[in-house]
Design a protein around this motif. Structure first.
Motif, PDB file in Angstrom:
ATOM      1  N   UNK A   1      33.315   1.361 -25.026  1.00 40.07           N
ATOM      2  CA  UNK A   1      32.799   0.676 -26.211  1.00 40.07           C
ATOM      3  C   UNK A   1      32.348  -0.739 -25.883  1.00 40.07           C
ATOM      4  N   UNK A   2      32.964  -1.335 -24.890  1.00 37.84           N
ATOM      5  CA  UNK A   2      32.639  -2.708 -24.498  1.00 37.84           C
ATOM      6  C   UNK A   2      31.378  -2.706 -23.639  1.00 37.84           C
ATOM      7  N   UNK A   3      30.275  -3.319 -24.092  1.00 38.87           N
ATOM      8  CA  UNK A   3      29.028  -3.311 -23.307  1.00 38.87           C
ATOM      9  C   UNK A   3      29.144  -4.057 -21.983  1.00 38.87           C
ATOM     10  N   UNK A   4      30.183  -4.855 -21.811  1.00 44.84           N
ATOM     11  CA  UNK A   4      30.375  -5.567 -20.552  1.00 44.84           C
ATOM     12  C   UNK A   4      30.915  -4.649 -19.450  1.00 44.84           C
ATOM     13  N   UNK A   5      31.443  -3.500 -19.855  1.00 40.64           N
ATOM     14  CA  UNK A   5      31.981  -2.552 -18.880  1.00 40.64           C
ATOM     15  C   UNK A   5      30.870  -1.605 -18.433  1.00 40.64           C
ATOM     16  N   UNK A   6      30.470  -1.727 -17.206  1.00 36.03           N
ATOM     17  CA  UNK A   6      29.364  -0.945 -16.677  1.00 36.03           C
ATOM     18  C   UNK A   6      29.849   0.395 -16.134  1.00 36.03           C
ATOM     19  N   UNK A   7      28.963   1.365 -16.181  1.00 36.81           N
ATOM     20  CA  UNK A   7      29.208   2.671 -15.584  1.00 36.81           C
ATOM     21  C   UNK A   7      28.139   2.868 -14.504  1.00 36.81           C
ATOM     22  N   UNK A   8      28.536   3.155 -13.251  1.00 39.27           N
ATOM     23  CA  UNK A   8      29.877   3.580 -12.824  1.00 39.27           C
ATOM     24  C   UNK A   8      30.902   2.457 -12.817  1.00 39.27           C
ATOM     25  N   UNK A   9      32.141   2.865 -12.971  1.00 39.09           N
ATOM     26  CA  UNK A   9      33.278   1.975 -12.770  1.00 39.09           C
ATOM     27  C   UNK A   9      33.371   1.721 -11.262  1.00 39.09           C
ATOM     28  N   UNK A  10      33.261   0.465 -10.880  1.00 38.69           N
ATOM     29  CA  UNK A  10      33.198   0.135  -9.460  1.00 38.69           C
ATOM     30  C   UNK A  10      34.034  -1.103  -9.168  1.00 38.69           C
ATOM     31  N   UNK A  11      34.931  -1.005  -8.211  1.00 41.56           N
ATOM     32  CA  UNK A  11      35.709  -2.157  -7.794  1.00 41.56           C
ATOM     33  C   UNK A  11      37.194  -1.857  -7.709  1.00 41.56           C
ATOM     34  N   UNK A  12      37.971  -2.924  -7.522  1.00 42.19           N
ATOM     35  CA  UNK A  12      39.414  -2.829  -7.354  1.00 42.19           C
ATOM     36  C   UNK A  12      40.117  -2.831  -8.702  1.00 42.19           C
ATOM     37  N   UNK A  13      41.089  -1.930  -8.849  1.00 45.43           N
ATOM     38  CA  UNK A  13      41.887  -1.889 -10.070  1.00 45.43           C
ATOM     39  C   UNK A  13      43.329  -1.561  -9.750  1.00 45.43           C
ATOM     40  N   UNK A  14      44.223  -2.160 -10.532  1.00 47.96           N
ATOM     41  CA  UNK A  14      45.629  -1.807 -10.429  1.00 47.96           C
ATOM     42  C   UNK A  14      45.872  -0.461 -11.113  1.00 47.96           C
ATOM     43  N   UNK A  15      46.866   0.260 -10.611  1.00 45.75           N
ATOM     44  CA  UNK A  15      47.244   1.547 -11.191  1.00 45.75           C
ATOM     45  C   UNK A  15      48.695   1.477 -11.650  1.00 45.75           C
ATOM     46  N   UNK A  16      49.039   2.358 -12.580  1.00 44.09           N
ATOM     47  CA  UNK A  16      50.417   2.517 -13.053  1.00 44.09           C
ATOM     48  C   UNK A  16      50.948   3.861 -12.582  1.00 44.09           C
ATOM     49  N   UNK A  17      52.119   3.848 -11.990  1.00 44.24           N
ATOM     50  CA  UNK A  17      52.708   5.083 -11.518  1.00 44.24           C
ATOM     51  C   UNK A  17      53.494   5.741 -12.644  1.00 44.24           C
ATOM     52  N   UNK A  18      53.202   7.010 -12.918  1.00 46.96           N
ATOM     53  CA  UNK A  18      53.815   7.720 -14.023  1.00 46.96           C
ATOM     54  C   UNK A  18      55.069   8.487 -13.609  1.00 46.96           C
ATOM     55  N   UNK A  19      55.208   8.773 -12.331  1.00 47.01           N
ATOM     56  CA  UNK A  19      56.393   9.479 -11.841  1.00 47.01           C
ATOM     57  C   UNK A  19      56.511   9.267 -10.344  1.00 47.01           C
ATOM     58  N   UNK A  20      57.673   9.550  -9.819  1.00 49.33           N
ATOM     59  CA  UNK A  20      57.885   9.408  -8.380  1.00 49.33           C
ATOM     60  C   UNK A  20      57.129  10.499  -7.633  1.00 49.33           C
ATOM     61  N   UNK A  21      56.745  10.158  -6.404  1.00 52.12           N
ATOM     62  CA  UNK A  21      56.032  11.126  -5.589  1.00 52.12           C
ATOM     63  C   UNK A  21      56.221  10.775  -4.126  1.00 52.12           C
ATOM     64  N   UNK A  22      56.246  11.787  -3.282  1.00 54.02           N
ATOM     65  CA  UNK A  22      56.460  11.571  -1.865  1.00 54.02           C
ATOM     66  C   UNK A  22      55.339  10.743  -1.241  1.00 54.02           C
ATOM     67  N   UNK A  23      54.130  10.824  -1.780  1.00 50.46           N
ATOM     68  CA  UNK A  23      53.023  10.038  -1.234  1.00 50.46           C
ATOM     69  C   UNK A  23      53.029   8.601  -1.722  1.00 50.46           C
ATOM     70  N   UNK A  24      53.706   8.353  -2.846  1.00 54.42           N
ATOM     71  CA  UNK A  24      53.688   7.023  -3.456  1.00 54.42           C
ATOM     72  C   UNK A  24      55.105   6.641  -3.874  1.00 54.42           C
ATOM     73  N   UNK A  25      55.938   6.278  -2.900  1.00 54.10           N
ATOM     74  CA  UNK A  25      57.280   5.820  -3.258  1.00 54.10           C
ATOM     75  C   UNK A  25      57.196   4.648  -4.235  1.00 54.10           C
ATOM     76  N   UNK A  26      58.069   4.631  -5.214  1.00 55.47           N
ATOM     77  CA  UNK A  26      58.020   3.605  -6.250  1.00 55.47           C
ATOM     78  C   UNK A  26      58.304   2.239  -5.628  1.00 55.47           C
ATOM     79  N   UNK A  27      57.440   1.273  -5.939  1.00 51.57           N
ATOM     80  CA  UNK A  27      57.629  -0.106  -5.484  1.00 51.57           C
ATOM     81  C   UNK A  27      57.543  -1.021  -6.705  1.00 51.57           C
ATOM     82  N   UNK A  28      58.043  -2.248  -6.561  1.00 50.54           N
ATOM     83  CA  UNK A  28      58.033  -3.175  -7.687  1.00 50.54           C
ATOM     84  C   UNK A  28      56.663  -3.823  -7.866  1.00 50.54           C
TER      85      UNK A  28
END
Length: 199
Positions: free
Chosen positions: A108-135
């Motif tokens: 909805x925000x015209x400032x957000x361009x598509x494609x989405x391009x660049x660095x973004x933080x992610x939120x981990x939803x559950x534990x996983x062997x590939x992504x051990x939970x870190x602070x």
């Protein structure tokens, strides 16, 4: 590494070799029989990706490897979307290994361009062997116009925000999908590949 004509293989291979992995590019379905792990990369359009898998006769051998031998597989960017049931981008059915569909970003925000391009933080939803939970938060590099929606929230591994919350990674048993490019994500990508090598 599956070479079906739709992936940037060199940078993924280099990252795996940097982590002391034995990365090999598979150019024919017959080579899948000896693979201990699989990576399905992908750039470009959904229909072209699925057509390439079908015309190259990859699908049945891939399903034997993933479902009968339980070989771990990682889908990257378009490769993740191909693991789903389909995409708004095209008409071809996807592999359907994860109950999900790819939909286009419509911010909805015209400032957000598509494609989405660049660095973004992610939120981990559950534990996983590939992504051990870190602070500290992890950051990954994204380049995409479509994002996956999972039917089962239990499949969601990582979420990210870009005008809306979207699935940045999913997992179902031995099947992982990552919407970002771990091969371009420096130390966080290195961690992911390092852990995948140890699965």
């Amino acid at each position: 590494m599956i070479d079906y004509g739709c992936g940037n293989l060199a940078s993924v291979v280099n990252m795996i070799r940097h982590e002391d992995g034995d990365a090999q590019i598979i150019t024919s379905p017959e080579e899948l029989d000896s693979a201990g792990k699989l990576i399905l990369p992908g750039v470009g359009a959904f229909d072209h990706g699925m057509s390439s898998l079908r015309s190259g006769e990859w699908i049945a051998p891939l399903e034997r490897a993933v479902f009968e031998r339980k070989v771990p597989i990682m889908g990257i960017c378009l490769g993740m979307q191909l693991l789903a049931c389909g995409s708004e981008e095209g008409q071809e059915p996807g592999l359907g290994w994860v109950d999900a569909r790819a939909r286009r970003f419509r911010p909805d925000d015209p400032k957000l361009k598509v494609p989405h391009m660049g660095w973004n933080e992610v939120r981990q939803m559950r534990e996983d062997v590939l992504l051990p939970v870190i602070h500290a938060p992890r950051r990954f590099y994204f380049v995409h116009s479509y994002r996956v929606e999972c039917a089962d929230p239990a499949d969601v591994l990582l979420e990210c925000d870009y005008g809306e919350t979207f699935v940045a990674a999913f997992r179902r048993e031995n099947i992982w999908g990552f919407q970002f490019h771990p091969e371009k994500s420096h130390r966080f990508g290195m961690e992911l590949f390092r852990n995948f090598l140890e699965v």
